[in-house]
Design a protein around this motif. Structure first.
Motif, PDB file in Angstrom:
ATOM      1  N   SER A 208       0.837  -1.213   0.000  1.00 48.76           N
ATOM      2  CA  SER A 208       0.000   0.000   0.000  1.00 48.76           C
ATOM      3  C   SER A 208       0.867   1.257   0.000  1.00 48.76           C
ATOM      4  CB  SER A 208      -0.926   0.012   1.226  1.00 48.76           C
ATOM      5  OG  SER A 208      -1.857  -1.028   1.168  1.00 48.76           O
ATOM      6  N   ALA A 209       1.903   1.274   0.842  1.00 48.61           N
ATOM      7  CA  ALA A 209       2.799   2.435   0.894  1.00 48.61           C
ATOM      8  C   ALA A 209       3.539   2.616  -0.430  1.00 48.61           C
ATOM      9  CB  ALA A 209       3.793   2.271   2.041  1.00 48.61           C
ATOM     10  N   LEU A 210       3.979   1.505  -1.017  1.00 49.03           N
ATOM     11  CA  LEU A 210       4.684   1.573  -2.301  1.00 49.03           C
ATOM     12  C   LEU A 210       3.773   2.120  -3.393  1.00 49.03           C
ATOM     13  CD1 LEU A 210       7.418   0.827  -3.643  1.00 49.03           C
ATOM     14  CD2 LEU A 210       6.425  -1.402  -4.175  1.00 49.03           C
ATOM     15  N   PHE A 211       2.551   1.609  -3.468  1.00 50.15           N
ATOM     16  CA  PHE A 211       1.611   2.074  -4.491  1.00 50.15           C
ATOM     17  C   PHE A 211       1.195   3.526  -4.264  1.00 50.15           C
ATOM     18  CE2 PHE A 211      -0.284  -2.210  -6.093  1.00 50.15           C
ATOM     19  CZ  PHE A 211       0.846  -2.375  -6.875  1.00 50.15           C
ATOM     20  N   LEU A 212       1.014   3.906  -3.000  1.00 47.55           N
ATOM     21  CA  LEU A 212       0.647   5.288  -2.711  1.00 47.55           C
ATOM     22  C   LEU A 212       1.749   6.239  -3.164  1.00 47.55           C
ATOM     23  CD1 LEU A 212      -1.192   7.425  -1.460  1.00 47.55           C
ATOM     24  CD2 LEU A 212      -0.090   6.982   0.745  1.00 47.55           C
ATOM     25  N   GLY A 213       2.996   5.906  -2.831  1.00 45.11           N
ATOM     26  CA  GLY A 213       4.101   6.734  -3.282  1.00 45.11           C
ATOM     27  C   GLY A 213       4.178   6.800  -4.795  1.00 45.11           C
ATOM     28  N   LEU A 214       3.948   5.667  -5.471  1.00 44.50           N
ATOM     29  CA  LEU A 214       3.970   5.625  -6.929  1.00 44.50           C
ATOM     30  C   LEU A 214       2.895   6.535  -7.509  1.00 44.50           C
ATOM     31  CD1 LEU A 214       5.298   4.165  -9.375  1.00 44.50           C
ATOM     32  CD2 LEU A 214       3.534   2.414  -9.157  1.00 44.50           C
ATOM     33  N   ALA A 215       1.683   6.471  -6.956  1.00 41.03           N
ATOM     34  CA  ALA A 215       0.584   7.307  -7.443  1.00 41.03           C
ATOM     35  C   ALA A 215       0.870   8.790  -7.208  1.00 41.03           C
ATOM     36  CB  ALA A 215      -0.721   6.896  -6.752  1.00 41.03           C
ATOM     37  N   ILE A 216       1.406   9.128  -6.041  1.00 40.62           N
ATOM     38  CA  ILE A 216       1.715  10.532  -5.742  1.00 40.62           C
ATOM     39  C   ILE A 216       2.796  11.053  -6.688  1.00 40.62           C
ATOM     40  CG2 ILE A 216       2.753  12.070  -4.019  1.00 40.62           C
ATOM     41  CD1 ILE A 216       1.324  10.399  -1.874  1.00 40.62           C
ATOM     42  N   GLY A 217       3.833  10.252  -6.907  1.00 42.39           N
ATOM     43  CA  GLY A 217       4.895  10.677  -7.822  1.00 42.39           C
ATOM     44  C   GLY A 217       4.432  10.796  -9.247  1.00 42.39           C
ATOM     45  N   LEU A 218       3.483   9.940  -9.646  1.00 40.28           N
ATOM     46  CA  LEU A 218       3.001   9.922 -11.024  1.00 40.28           C
ATOM     47  C   LEU A 218       1.956  10.999 -11.291  1.00 40.28           C
ATOM     48  CD1 LEU A 218       3.190   8.304 -13.708  1.00 40.28           C
ATOM     49  CD2 LEU A 218       1.353   6.854 -12.835  1.00 40.28           C
ATOM     50  N   LEU A 219       1.060  11.229 -10.333  1.00 41.27           N
ATOM     51  CA  LEU A 219      -0.102  12.087 -10.584  1.00 41.27           C
ATOM     52  C   LEU A 219       0.018  13.489  -9.998  1.00 41.27           C
ATOM     53  CD1 LEU A 219      -2.866   9.402  -9.869  1.00 41.27           C
ATOM     54  CD2 LEU A 219      -1.907  10.071 -12.082  1.00 41.27           C
ATOM     55  N   SER A 220       0.988  13.713  -9.124  1.00 38.89           N
ATOM     56  CA  SER A 220       1.161  15.047  -8.548  1.00 38.89           C
ATOM     57  C   SER A 220       2.620  15.482  -8.720  1.00 38.89           C
ATOM     58  CB  SER A 220       0.761  15.041  -7.068  1.00 38.89           C
ATOM     59  OG  SER A 220       1.642  14.226  -6.319  1.00 38.89           O
ATOM     60  N   LYS A 221       3.008  16.527  -8.029  1.00 39.12           N
ATOM     61  CA  LYS A 221       4.381  17.031  -8.123  1.00 39.12           C
ATOM     62  C   LYS A 221       4.968  17.155  -6.714  1.00 39.12           C
ATOM     63  CE  LYS A 221       3.632  19.474 -12.481  1.00 39.12           C
ATOM     64  NZ  LYS A 221       3.705  20.765 -13.214  1.00 39.12           N
ATOM     65  N   PRO A 222       5.437  16.042  -6.164  1.00 32.89           N
ATOM     66  CA  PRO A 222       5.900  16.037  -4.778  1.00 32.89           C
ATOM     67  C   PRO A 222       7.387  16.358  -4.628  1.00 32.89           C
ATOM     68  CG  PRO A 222       5.890  13.810  -5.589  1.00 32.89           C
ATOM     69  CD  PRO A 222       5.455  14.688  -6.750  1.00 32.89           C
ATOM     70  N   GLU A 223       8.008  16.946  -5.657  1.00 30.01           N
ATOM     71  CA  GLU A 223       9.457  17.135  -5.628  1.00 30.01           C
ATOM     72  C   GLU A 223       9.953  17.894  -4.404  1.00 30.01           C
ATOM     73  OE1 GLU A 223       8.617  16.129  -9.870  1.00 30.01           O
ATOM     74  OE2 GLU A 223       7.633  17.310  -8.307  1.00 30.01           O
ATOM     75  N   SER A 224       9.206  18.905  -3.965  1.00 29.14           N
ATOM     76  CA  SER A 224       9.690  19.724  -2.849  1.00 29.14           C
ATOM     77  C   SER A 224       9.775  18.921  -1.555  1.00 29.14           C
ATOM     78  CB  SER A 224       8.776  20.941  -2.657  1.00 29.14           C
ATOM     79  OG  SER A 224       7.439  20.527  -2.396  1.00 29.14           O
ATOM     80  N   VAL A 225       8.701  18.176  -1.207  1.00 25.37           N
ATOM     81  CA  VAL A 225       8.734  17.384   0.023  1.00 25.37           C
ATOM     82  C   VAL A 225       9.672  16.176  -0.150  1.00 25.37           C
ATOM     83  CG1 VAL A 225       6.747  15.904  -0.566  1.00 25.37           C
ATOM     84  CG2 VAL A 225       7.303  16.347   1.832  1.00 25.37           C
ATOM     85  N   TYR A 226       9.771  15.685  -1.361  1.00 31.85           N
ATOM     86  CA  TYR A 226      10.678  14.564  -1.637  1.00 31.85           C
ATOM     87  C   TYR A 226      12.122  14.973  -1.365  1.00 31.85           C
ATOM     88  CZ  TYR A 226      13.134  10.931  -4.300  1.00 31.85           C
ATOM     89  OH  TYR A 226      13.978   9.921  -4.684  1.00 31.85           O
ATOM     90  N   GLN A 227      12.528  16.121  -1.898  1.00 30.94           N
ATOM     91  CA  GLN A 227      13.911  16.580  -1.749  1.00 30.94           C
ATOM     92  C   GLN A 227      14.224  17.047  -0.333  1.00 30.94           C
ATOM     93  OE1 GLN A 227      16.277  16.234  -3.881  1.00 30.94           O
ATOM     94  NE2 GLN A 227      15.069  15.569  -5.641  1.00 30.94           N
ATOM     95  N   SER A 228      13.240  17.655   0.333  1.00 25.22           N
ATOM     96  CA  SER A 228      13.518  18.230   1.652  1.00 25.22           C
ATOM     97  C   SER A 228      13.357  17.239   2.803  1.00 25.22           C
ATOM     98  CB  SER A 228      12.588  19.429   1.899  1.00 25.22           C
ATOM     99  OG  SER A 228      11.229  19.011   1.924  1.00 25.22           O
ATOM    100  N   PHE A 229      12.530  16.193   2.611  1.00 22.11           N
ATOM    101  CA  PHE A 229      12.243  15.283   3.717  1.00 22.11           C
ATOM    102  C   PHE A 229      12.660  13.839   3.422  1.00 22.11           C
ATOM    103  CE2 PHE A 229       9.248  12.410   5.969  1.00 22.11           C
ATOM    104  CZ  PHE A 229       9.594  12.722   7.271  1.00 22.11           C
ATOM    105  N   TYR A 230      12.102  13.252   2.371  1.00 22.67           N
ATOM    106  CA  TYR A 230      12.310  11.824   2.116  1.00 22.67           C
ATOM    107  C   TYR A 230      13.740  11.494   1.692  1.00 22.67           C
ATOM    108  CZ  TYR A 230       7.312  11.054   2.614  1.00 22.67           C
ATOM    109  OH  TYR A 230       6.041  10.978   3.127  1.00 22.67           O
ATOM    110  N   GLU A 231      14.290  12.267   0.770  1.00 17.39           N
ATOM    111  CA  GLU A 231      15.633  11.960   0.265  1.00 17.39           C
ATOM    112  C   GLU A 231      16.706  12.057   1.353  1.00 17.39           C
ATOM    113  OE1 GLU A 231      18.570  10.741  -2.223  1.00 17.39           O
ATOM    114  OE2 GLU A 231      16.425  10.737  -2.663  1.00 17.39           O
ATOM    115  N   PRO A 232      16.732  13.134   2.168  1.00 13.72           N
ATOM    116  CA  PRO A 232      17.777  13.215   3.211  1.00 13.72           C
ATOM    117  C   PRO A 232      17.682  12.102   4.265  1.00 13.72           C
ATOM    118  CG  PRO A 232      16.794  15.367   2.826  1.00 13.72           C
ATOM    119  CD  PRO A 232      15.942  14.372   2.120  1.00 13.72           C
ATOM    120  N   LEU A 233      16.465  11.630   4.550  1.00 13.25           N
ATOM    121  CA  LEU A 233      16.289  10.627   5.596  1.00 13.25           C
ATOM    122  C   LEU A 233      16.509   9.204   5.109  1.00 13.25           C
ATOM    123  CD1 LEU A 233      13.057  11.871   7.440  1.00 13.25           C
ATOM    124  CD2 LEU A 233      15.387  11.902   8.311  1.00 13.25           C
ATOM    125  N   PHE A 234      16.464   9.001   3.796  1.00 17.19           N
ATOM    126  CA  PHE A 234      16.347   7.659   3.253  1.00 17.19           C
ATOM    127  C   PHE A 234      17.475   6.729   3.680  1.00 17.19           C
ATOM    128  CE2 PHE A 234      17.013   4.555  -0.194  1.00 17.19           C
ATOM    129  CZ  PHE A 234      15.803   3.881  -0.104  1.00 17.19           C
TER     130      PHE A 234
END
Length: 357
Positions: A208-234
């Protein structure tokens, strides 16, 4: 001697990477009977964040690709991911002593894709001046997700059949004569079981988490939260996950003593066999759409690789009863060095069959 030196260097380099280093660190702590524990709630939170990040990254890659040019290679990537898991089904899972669920998990990890191995393949092609399509990075989620879901569904179906054969069906109903479940009027049989397992897999926290992330990346523009939160923590979160899996792996290491040779042989041979499967799929795409020789090489590299990022948390979340000593140890400890060393083989094979000029 040079080849032996290259293999030793690759293996040493793999042991120094955080993924395997933290896995081994967790095993050392468990062997020393450390009382370090990571609460289950924190573990689940880490897995959710990791898979949201992986899904968003994949979705953004697909969104920025040329969808028409991507279509045929994407279908080939899906077929390769599913095919690799099916190969594992008829080989590794049928070896005497290998727990079927461990075999499915291992095949799933080998069917999924290592982003670091793909990056190494791209670096080799750029050094050699071999061109490839810009959308290649968008192919990995198709192979990755297809392999992981196939492995999880097959593992759950196998478990359901074993439970039913033991006398109780997965939903708790009694079995008649030690065989098939006693179905009430209108109750679904095998097709209904497959549907139930598919729905359960898609609804599981990891997928569910994988598909949700896929849908958000595909259908919206999450680059700002991706770069500021998810990428540094990964990377930090992934290291904690591998520490947890290392402690669990040590606790279950004894289960593998009698079948360690099977995982060794699989880890050494699977990257080459799977790479050949990927190369064949790439050739089909080449003849159908003009897919570049560089693209064929990189599809082979993806097929030869085994996941070190998306796969472990997905499998740990969806198949918690599978033994990490088997699937992570075989993949990261053996398969990845072989996959990296095989990259020149795919370059030479492409030059021989379709030419690189």
């Amino acid at each position: 001697m040079e080849t032996v030196s290259d293999i030793a260097s690759s293996i040493l380099n793999q042991f120094q990477k955080p993924t395997l280093a933290f896995l081994i660190g967790g095993m050392v702590l468990a062997a020393a009977r450390s009382r370090l524990e990571v609460p289950e709630a924190i573990y689940k939170f880490i897995v959710a964040l990791l898979l949201l990040k992986v899904g968003m990254s994949a979705g953004m890659s697909v969104r920025s690709a040329d969808l028409m040019a991507l279509l045929v290679p994407a279908v080939m990537a899906i077929a390769v991911g599913v095919g690799i898991v099916l190969l594992g089904t008829v080989t590794l899972t049928r070896i005497r002593g290998v727990a079927p669920i461990d075999g499915y998990a291992t095949a799933g990890l080998f069917g999924a894709v290592s982003a670091s191995t793909l990056a190494a393949g791209m670096a080799v092609l750029e050094t050699e001046g071999i061109a490839y399509e810009g959308f290649i990075g968008a192919l990995y989620p198709f192979m990755d997700v297809a392999a992981l879901i196939t492995a999880i569904v097959l593992a759950r179906m196998a478990t359901a059949r074993r439970v039913a054969a033991a006398g109780v069906s997965p939903d708790g109903t009694m079995v008649l004569g030690g065989g098939r479940p006693a179905a009430a009027p209108g109750q679904p049989g095998e097709p209904g079981l497959l549907k139930t397992i598919l729905l359960d897999t898609v609804r599981s926290p990891a997928i569910s988490a994988l598909f949700l992330g896929l849908a958000i990346g595909l259908l919206s523009k999450p680059e700002s939260v991706y770069q500021s939160f998810y990428e540094p923590l990964f990377r930090g979160l992934l290291s904690i996950l591998m520490l947890i899996m290392g402690m669990e792996a040590w606790a279950r290491l004894s289960e593998l003593r009698k079948v360690a040779h099977a995982y060794l042989v699989y880890g050494l041979s699977a990257p080459i066999i799977h790479g050949l499967v990927g190369f064949g799929a790439g050739l089909i795409a080449h003849h159908l759409t003009g897919f570049s020789p560089g693209g064929v090489i990189l599809l082979s590299v993806m097929a030869a690789s085994s996941s070190d990022i998306s796969g472990p948390p997905t499998l740990r979340g969806a198949l918690p009863e599978a033994n990490p000593s088997a699937y992570v140890g075989t993949s990261t400890g053996i398969g990845t060095p072989i996959a990296i060393l095989s990259i020149p083989l795919w370059v030479a094979l492409a030059d021989l069959t379709i030419g690189l000029g």
